[in-house]
Design a protein around this motif. Structure first.
Motif, PDB file in Angstrom:
ATOM      1  N   PRO A 109      49.982  44.172  33.447  1.00  0.00           N
ATOM      2  CA  PRO A 109      48.633  44.593  33.846  1.00  0.00           C
ATOM      3  C   PRO A 109      48.539  45.047  35.298  1.00  0.00           C
ATOM      4  CG  PRO A 109      48.752  42.206  33.593  1.00  0.00           C
ATOM      5  CD  PRO A 109      50.026  42.757  33.062  1.00  0.00           C
ATOM      6  N   ILE A 110      49.582  44.786  36.100  1.00  0.00           N
ATOM      7  CA  ILE A 110      49.545  45.229  37.495  1.00  0.00           C
ATOM      8  C   ILE A 110      49.629  46.754  37.576  1.00  0.00           C
ATOM      9  CG2 ILE A 110      52.016  45.261  38.007  1.00  0.00           C
ATOM     10  CD1 ILE A 110      49.249  43.712  40.192  1.00  0.00           C
ATOM     11  N   PHE A 111      50.062  47.407  36.480  1.00  0.00           N
ATOM     12  CA  PHE A 111      50.180  48.869  36.472  1.00  0.00           C
ATOM     13  C   PHE A 111      48.839  49.515  36.123  1.00  0.00           C
ATOM     14  CE2 PHE A 111      54.573  47.687  36.341  1.00  0.00           C
ATOM     15  CZ  PHE A 111      55.236  48.715  36.994  1.00  0.00           C
ATOM     16  N   ASN A 112      47.842  49.188  36.916  1.00  0.00           N
ATOM     17  CA  ASN A 112      46.537  49.815  36.839  1.00  0.00           C
ATOM     18  C   ASN A 112      46.119  50.193  38.250  1.00  0.00           C
ATOM     19  OD1 ASN A 112      45.356  49.627  33.952  1.00  0.00           O
ATOM     20  ND2 ASN A 112      46.183  47.579  34.286  1.00  0.00           N
ATOM     21  N   GLU A 113      45.111  51.023  38.358  1.00  0.00           N
ATOM     22  CA  GLU A 113      44.677  51.463  39.683  1.00  0.00           C
ATOM     23  C   GLU A 113      43.856  50.394  40.393  1.00  0.00           C
ATOM     24  OE1 GLU A 113      44.633  56.214  38.617  1.00  0.00           O
ATOM     25  OE2 GLU A 113      43.112  54.846  37.861  1.00  0.00           O
ATOM     26  N   ILE A 114      43.031  49.681  39.645  1.00  0.00           N
ATOM     27  CA  ILE A 114      42.280  48.560  40.211  1.00  0.00           C
ATOM     28  C   ILE A 114      42.541  47.339  39.332  1.00  0.00           C
ATOM     29  CG2 ILE A 114      40.008  47.639  40.757  1.00  0.00           C
ATOM     30  CD1 ILE A 114      39.100  50.394  41.472  1.00  0.00           C
ATOM     31  N   VAL A 115      43.058  46.288  39.953  1.00  0.00           N
ATOM     32  CA  VAL A 115      43.464  45.092  39.218  1.00  0.00           C
ATOM     33  C   VAL A 115      42.648  43.896  39.706  1.00  0.00           C
ATOM     34  CG1 VAL A 115      45.366  43.540  38.669  1.00  0.00           C
ATOM     35  CG2 VAL A 115      45.799  45.986  38.941  1.00  0.00           C
ATOM     36  N   LEU A 116      41.985  43.222  38.789  1.00  0.00           N
ATOM     37  CA  LEU A 116      41.251  42.003  39.100  1.00  0.00           C
ATOM     38  C   LEU A 116      42.160  40.811  38.845  1.00  0.00           C
ATOM     39  CD1 LEU A 116      38.840  40.182  39.676  1.00  0.00           C
ATOM     40  CD2 LEU A 116      38.050  40.600  37.328  1.00  0.00           C
ATOM     41  N   ALA A 117      42.484  40.080  39.918  1.00  0.00           N
ATOM     42  CA  ALA A 117      43.289  38.859  39.808  1.00  0.00           C
ATOM     43  C   ALA A 117      42.339  37.675  39.918  1.00  0.00           C
ATOM     44  CB  ALA A 117      44.342  38.817  40.908  1.00  0.00           C
ATOM     45  N   ASP A 118      41.866  37.188  38.772  1.00  0.00           N
ATOM     46  CA  ASP A 118      40.821  36.166  38.749  1.00  0.00           C
ATOM     47  C   ASP A 118      41.413  34.774  38.976  1.00  0.00           C
ATOM     48  OD1 ASP A 118      38.142  35.733  38.684  1.00  0.00           O
ATOM     49  OD2 ASP A 118      37.892  36.009  36.526  1.00  0.00           O
ATOM     50  N   GLU A 119      40.806  34.030  39.908  1.00  0.00           N
ATOM     51  CA  GLU A 119      41.234  32.675  40.266  1.00  0.00           C
ATOM     52  C   GLU A 119      42.727  32.649  40.604  1.00  0.00           C
ATOM     53  OE1 GLU A 119      38.730  29.337  38.335  1.00  0.00           O
ATOM     54  OE2 GLU A 119      39.220  30.705  36.682  1.00  0.00           O
ATOM     55  N   ILE A 120      43.078  33.445  41.576  1.00  0.00           N
ATOM     56  CA  ILE A 120      44.488  33.646  41.921  1.00  0.00           C
ATOM     57  C   ILE A 120      45.171  32.361  42.371  1.00  0.00           C
ATOM     58  CG2 ILE A 120      43.951  34.312  44.304  1.00  0.00           C
ATOM     59  CD1 ILE A 120      46.278  36.306  44.136  1.00  0.00           C
ATOM     60  N   ASN A 121      44.427  31.436  42.941  1.00  0.00           N
ATOM     61  CA  ASN A 121      45.048  30.206  43.448  1.00  0.00           C
ATOM     62  C   ASN A 121      45.334  29.188  42.348  1.00  0.00           C
ATOM     63  OD1 ASN A 121      42.261  29.891  43.166  1.00  0.00           O
ATOM     64  ND2 ASN A 121      42.128  28.315  44.735  1.00  0.00           N
ATOM     65  N   ARG A 122      45.076  29.531  41.087  1.00  0.00           N
ATOM     66  CA  ARG A 122      45.397  28.602  40.000  1.00  0.00           C
ATOM     67  C   ARG A 122      46.794  28.849  39.429  1.00  0.00           C
ATOM     68  NH1 ARG A 122      41.730  25.168  39.072  1.00  0.00           N
ATOM     69  NH2 ARG A 122      39.533  25.569  39.541  1.00  0.00           N
ATOM     70  N   ALA A 123      47.435  29.918  39.832  1.00  0.00           N
ATOM     71  CA  ALA A 123      48.794  30.200  39.354  1.00  0.00           C
ATOM     72  C   ALA A 123      49.814  29.572  40.292  1.00  0.00           C
ATOM     73  CB  ALA A 123      49.018  31.704  39.252  1.00  0.00           C
ATOM     74  N   SER A 124      51.027  29.403  39.804  1.00  0.00           N
ATOM     75  CA  SER A 124      52.086  28.788  40.606  1.00  0.00           C
ATOM     76  C   SER A 124      52.503  29.728  41.735  1.00  0.00           C
ATOM     77  CB  SER A 124      53.299  28.488  39.719  1.00  0.00           C
ATOM     78  OG  SER A 124      53.884  29.701  39.276  1.00  0.00           O
ATOM     79  N   PRO A 125      53.089  29.180  42.810  1.00  0.00           N
ATOM     80  CA  PRO A 125      53.563  30.040  43.906  1.00  0.00           C
ATOM     81  C   PRO A 125      54.545  31.113  43.447  1.00  0.00           C
ATOM     82  CG  PRO A 125      53.536  27.745  44.604  1.00  0.00           C
ATOM     83  CD  PRO A 125      53.225  27.752  43.130  1.00  0.00           C
TER      84      PRO A 125
END
Length: 343
Positions: A109-125
């Motif tokens: 999904p990063i291969f889009n022009e605008i990417v929403l990363a919702d609650e980014i701090n819930r994923a592992s480092p």
């Protein structure tokens, strides 16, 4: 010292302003009563950077991100960050095609022009770090193979500042990849009543109209790059950065990358106001959203009167919070650094 002639005409700056105002107006359909944060978010988009939205639950972070994606006639994607999310879920993976007897790359999904990363701090480092190269270089390397992303490319990440259980705070290196960090805050009563009157509308961002194409966004970014910044303003940015590095409560001050970010945003902010040149006021207005998250405080700073709320800055998360303390210290630094005499 430097008397550079304008590289973009006043007429072109006014055209930019008209289009920018239309974008603000359309996003405002989804986010009521928040013109200033909307202008900051669109300034981030047209500066070619990434945006971090940090605020309480239910204040419209996701709606703002979706509305910005909606006004651009291009591809957008959403990644819901969870503890079990893997880097391949973000960037993509090579899969074996039995018919062709070869591996093919399946884009994430990063291969889009605008990417929403919702609650980014819930994923592992490990998963968070998968964004580092993408955000900095607009490239993805998977299994030794590098894939280019299209322009424009913007990550809009959200995080909740009050729920820390099961979260992984973003490291300084990744925070520095975000051009701006802003908050929306709660709406005023009038805007809240208007929102409640249309309670049957489940997704206000879906009502936002397309305003610009992805190609037009790239053209607007290039136009903002041509805005003139006089030597005095550049020196002003340098003196602000130097003051943060020498402050007794600041462990890590503003880096050259942070200075470049502030200048780029100031250019976009200036042309969005219909000017083809930057004023010191533009730098003052953007210093907090661009620099506050790049400043690391000393441990004792929060217990030495440095912490507290900072009204009107979009960082007032309560006494003792890191965001509030950094914003308050940065405000002190700005007051201590005199602006250029030639305005």
């Amino acid at each position: 010292m430097q008397t550079e002639a304008p590289r973009i005409s006043a007429e072109e700056a006014l055209k930019f302003k008209d289009l920018f105002d239309r974008m603000v107006q359309n996003v405002g359909v989804a986010i009521l009563g928040k013109e200033e944060p909307i202008r900051l978010a669109l300034t981030c988009l047209l500066s070619g950077g990434h945006l971090l939205l940090e605020d309480y639950p239910g204040t419209g972070k996701t709606s703002l991100a979706k509305a910005i994606a909606q006004i651009v006639d291009g591809r957008s994607g959403r990644i819901q960050f969870t503890p079990d999310l893997l880097p391949a879920d973000v960037t993509g993976v090579h899969v074996y095609d039995q018919e062709k007897r070869s591996f093919e790359f399946l884009a994430g999904p990063i291969f889009n022009e605008i990417v929403l990363a919702d609650e980014i701090n819930r994923a592992s480092p490990k998963t968070q770090s998968a964004l580092l190269q993408v955000m900095e270089e607009a490239k993805v390397t998977v299994d030794g193979e590098t894939h280019e992303l299209q322009s424009p490319f913007m990550v809009i990440a959200t995080q909740n500042p009050v729920e820390h259980a099961g979260t992984y705070p973003l490291p300084e290196a990744q925070l520095d990849r975000f051009l701006m960090k802003i908050a929306l805050g709660y709406p005023d009563r009038e805007s809240l009543v208007e929102l409640l009157a249309a309670a049957e509308v489940r997704d206000r961002s879906a009502t936002v109209n397309r305003v610009v194409s992805s190609y037009a966004v790239s053209e607007l970014i290039r136009a903002a790059d041509l805005v003139t910044v006089r030597w005095g303003c550049l020196d002003y940015v340098g003196r602000i950065a130097e003051a943060t590095r020498n402050h007794e409560h600041i462990q890590l001050g503003v880096s050259p990358r942070g200075c470049l970010a502030l200048v780029r945003c100031a250019k976009t902010w200036a042309i969005s106001q219909g000017r083809n040149f930057v004023l010191p006021d533009d730098i003052d207005r953007l210093a907090l959203p661009v620099l506050a998250h790049r400043v690391t405080l000393k441990p004792e700073a929060r217990f030495d009167g440095a912490a507290g709320t900072t009204p009107g800055t979009g960082h007032s998360f309560g006494a003792g919070s890191t965001s509030a303390a950094a914003s308050q210290l940065l405000e002190r630094v700005l007051r201590s650094v005199p602006p250029p005499v030639d305005r």
